[in-house]
Scaffold this active site. Structure first.
Site, PDB file in Angstrom:
ATOM      1  N   PHE A  17       0.826  -1.209   0.000  1.00 24.45           N
ATOM      2  CA  PHE A  17       0.000   0.000   0.000  1.00 24.45           C
ATOM      3  C   PHE A  17       0.859   1.257   0.000  1.00 24.45           C
ATOM      4  CE2 PHE A  17       0.321   1.921   4.198  1.00 24.45           C
ATOM      5  CZ  PHE A  17       0.791   0.895   4.995  1.00 24.45           C
ATOM      6  N   GLU A  57      24.564 -23.741 -15.221  1.00 17.34           N
ATOM      7  CA  GLU A  57      23.392 -22.921 -14.939  1.00 17.34           C
ATOM      8  C   GLU A  57      22.122 -23.662 -15.349  1.00 17.34           C
ATOM      9  OE1 GLU A  57      24.082 -19.708 -17.592  1.00 17.34           O
ATOM     10  OE2 GLU A  57      26.073 -19.237 -16.775  1.00 17.34           O
ATOM     11  N   LYS A 113      18.748 -24.119 -17.382  1.00 14.08           N
ATOM     12  CA  LYS A 113      18.317 -23.622 -18.694  1.00 14.08           C
ATOM     13  C   LYS A 113      16.849 -23.213 -18.584  1.00 14.08           C
ATOM     14  CE  LYS A 113      18.207 -24.753 -23.622  1.00 14.08           C
ATOM     15  NZ  LYS A 113      16.811 -24.375 -23.828  1.00 14.08           N
ATOM     16  N   LYS A 128      28.994 -24.120 -19.679  1.00 10.88           N
ATOM     17  CA  LYS A 128      29.802 -23.206 -20.495  1.00 10.88           C
ATOM     18  C   LYS A 128      31.243 -23.168 -19.988  1.00 10.88           C
ATOM     19  CE  LYS A 128      25.917 -19.905 -20.635  1.00 10.88           C
ATOM     20  NZ  LYS A 128      25.523 -18.532 -20.260  1.00 10.88           N
ATOM     21  N   CYS A 163     -22.929 -25.536 -18.847  1.00  9.22           N
ATOM     22  CA  CYS A 163     -24.198 -25.469 -18.131  1.00  9.22           C
ATOM     23  C   CYS A 163     -24.950 -24.214 -18.569  1.00  9.22           C
ATOM     24  CB  CYS A 163     -23.939 -25.438 -16.624  1.00  9.22           C
ATOM     25  SG  CYS A 163     -25.384 -24.977 -15.640  1.00  9.22           S
TER      26      CYS A 163
END
Length: 657
Positions: free
Chosen positions: A32, A109, A111, A282, A418
């Site tokens: 807020f 890392e 992916k 890497k 419905c």
């Protein structure tokens, strides 16, 4: 403090709050308080337009819609990686690299299963963002990327030109909320977070992208002028110092350690906020990457290990049918608990009757199950060799399991729905629609109040709103007499709305605001509409056979008739205040162009439709009139070329009178 100084102060406070909330996951202020400060900044920028900056926190909510995305040629190509699908292939890559240089370190890392983008900064300001595309050319999605709160709009101590690469994704929580909203609105569900993220990032209206809750993880520096790095790890640390949200990673040297890390990422993937489909390995040294080079398609210094989809057998113990808030019947398989992709699965989606019939799924069947997109459990196929004797094909019921009303198949044949106007499963949505601004417009009757009224059993139909008492409404608040009287006054005032709003409020399928106005003006009252034959309905402009059938079917249902009579007894207006009588408008198409000063486009549209006309966004030979404001442009020129009458605002007002 001057307005400029206060705006700068608020920008700094809100930018810091964004960083702590969206990047560090460590909120520095209550929601807020953030909203209050943001509103203060918005007010300042409205009062002093010269203070509005492109990187202002107020610009995160989405700018103007675009007609298409411009192409962007990447300064540095966004290459893809070679995929490997087994530990043998991964280890072959690792060992080959280590043979050339035994001291090689590797970054490992997750992916992220999302959409790759490049972000460009000039003198510390975010100037452009583009999708990967084919690696060489992508699309400019800058305005949509601005809505992602974890992307910094400004950087301190950054290179004069910096391009980074990241993966835009939809967090699992955002995906669940999006699909829940899609289901509420009766729209198709997204199959997985990646599709949802890609679709969101390519929305022509940034405001839609802003509502989707996208996020990003940065994993590479593409270009950094006048800055040199030795390792990939250094680049990630540098990106963190610039306050980017950076991909988690570990730097390892031993093959066994790397294998274990790849497996560990997979085992713990359910704890991640986003969906992943593998791990990226890497070479960490940047000079070594230069020596290894690339093939025509992939760099030789990295691979992506793709996790195989986990598929297991289980048994369908039951098939239950749920009724959504839009009335759609959704079948769900209750399956014997099975561990899948890190979580225990006890239910699987069955989508609709066609899905069940195509695979011939029955209670008691042994089925193969997987997580679609690693999120939604779905049944792939049935093992017919294990089917128990006496099993029978499953069919969705012909009547709603909640209210007993008739069930009908959608026009496209995909869903069963419905038809009950007072079905408890649809009650919250039906009332929310009934009281909405374009319908009965009952101010103060928000979703939270509606849910309390339903929970307390005070309303079981939209019509029950008009029978609420002051004592009942007072009970909703601790000191509720003032609020209750105000709400009661709004409810009472809504009884006098034109019947066109009531027709729309009833929630008849394919009857929108425009159709409500046309039907009210044509038949004059709700009773006139109720008694109209299908032939009479199809004779109304813009009302086709399907819509006409929907209207007739709705009024033929017992629940609908009960609700209408309750509304009548409550004193709700059933009469139209305007009836089509002007031949100059009836059946004519109007186009509004240019800046209108005497009325808004919405006001002009309402007048035209009430008098029997239609409004279009483009000029054609079928156009009746073009209403021309200032700076009208091409639409006015086209009207003159086609010989279509044009009206000034004054002429249009005189025509209405």
């Amino acid at each position: 403090m001057s307005p400029k100084e206060r705006a700068e102060e608020l920008t700094k406070i809100l930018t810091e709050a964004n960083y702590r909330y969206y990047v560090l996951d460590d909120p520095s202020m209550p929601d807020f308080e953030y909203d209050r400060l943001l509103r203060e900044l918005e007010d300042l920028e409205k009062a002093h337009p010269e203070l509005l900056r492109p990187d202002s926190p107020t610009q995160r909510v989405g700018g103007q819609a675009v007609s298409g995305f411009e192409k962007v040629t990447h300064a540095v190509p966004l290459m893809s990686l070679q995929d490997v699908f087994s530990m043998e292939e991964l280890n072959e890559f690792l060992e080959k690299t280590l043979q050339a240089d035994p001291d090689t370190a590797f970054s490992v890392e997750p992916k992220i299963d999302g959409l790759s983008v490049a972000l460009e900064y000039v003198d510390g300001r975010f100037v452009r963002g583009a999708t990967r595309g084919d690696g060489a050319v992508g699309e400019d999605v800058t305005e949509n990327l601005k809505t992602i709160r974890s992307i910094p709009m400004t950087l301190e101590n950054a290179p004069s030109r910096l391009i980074v690469r990241g993966e835009v994704y939809m967090p699992k929580k955002s995906f669940d909320k999006l699909n829940a909203r899609q289901e509420e609105e009766g729209k198709p569900l997204f199959a997985n977070p990646r599709n949802a993220a890609a679709g969101s990032l390519r929305q022509l209206d940034p405001k839609i992208a802003a509502r989707r809750g996208l996020d990003i993880l940065i994993f590479n520096i593409q270009l950094a002028e006048s800055v040199e790095f030795r390792t990939h790890t250094e680049t990630l640390d540098f990106l963190k110092s610039l306050r980017f949200k950076v991909i988690p990673h570990r730097t390892l040297r031993q093959v066994g350690e790397i294998d274990q890390e790849v497996l560990s990422i997979n085992e713990n993937r359910d704890q991640l906020a986003c969906d992943i489909d593998g791990a990226v390995i890497k070479v960490d040294s940047l000079p070594q990457r230069e020596r290894l080079g690339s093939t025509a398609k992939f760099p030789r210094w990295a691979v992506a290990y793709k996790y195989p989809p986990e598929i297991k057998d289980t048994v369908v113990e039951d098939i239950v049918v749920q009724v959504g808030r839009t009335g759609v019947l959704t079948p769900k398989a209750v399956v014997r608990p099975v561990r899948l992709a890190g979580t225990t699965v006890t239910n699987a989606t069955l989508h609709n009757q066609d899905f069940i019939s195509e695979r011939d799924i029955r209670i008691g069947d042994t089925v193969r199950i997987r997580k679609a997109g690693e999120i939604i459990p779905e049944i792939l196929e049935v093992d017919f060799s294990k089917r128990p004797a006496g099993s029978v094909p499953f069919r969705l019921p012909d009547v709603c399991p909640v209210c007993g009303a008739k069930v009908e198949r959608d026009e496209d044949g995909a869903f069963m729905r419905c038809t009950g106007a007072e079905c408890p499963a649809q009650l919250s949505r039906n009332i929310a629609h009934f009281v909405s601004r374009d319908a009965m417009d009952i101010d103060g009757l928000g979703s939270a109040i509606v849910d309390i009224l339903i929970e307390k059993g005070m309303v079981k139909s939209p019509a029950d709103i008009y029978y609420l008492t002051l004592e009942e409404l007072k009970s909703l608040w601790q000191k509720g007499e003032t609020a209750a009287k105000k709400l009661l006054a709004a409810i009472e005032a809504s009884k006098q709305q034109d019947v066109s709003r009531l027709i729309y409020a009833l929630g008849i399928r394919q009857v929108g605001v425009k159709a409500g106005k046309i039907l009210a003006a044509t038949f004059g009252s709700l009773d006139g509409l109720m008694n109209a034959s299908t032939e009479e309905l199809t004779a109304v402009p813009d009302i086709g056979e399907i819509t006409a059938r929907n209207i007739s079917d709705w009024f033929s249902q017992p629940q609908s008739r009960h609700m209408v009579e309750r509304l009548r007894e409550a004193g709700v207006n059933f009469e139209s205040k305007r009836i089509i009588s002007d031949a100059r408008f009836a059946g004519k198409t109007f186009v509004l162009t240019g800046a209108l000063s005497r009325f808004t486009r919405e006001e002009a549209t309402e007048k035209i439709e009430l008098l029997g006309g239609k409004v279009s966004g483009s000029v054609s030979k079928k156009t009746g009139f073009v209403v021309v404001g200032e700076n009208a442009g091409s639409k006015e020129r086209k009207a003159r070329e086609l010989g279509i009458p044009t009206l000034t605002e004054d002429e249009f007002l005189e025509m209405i009178r």
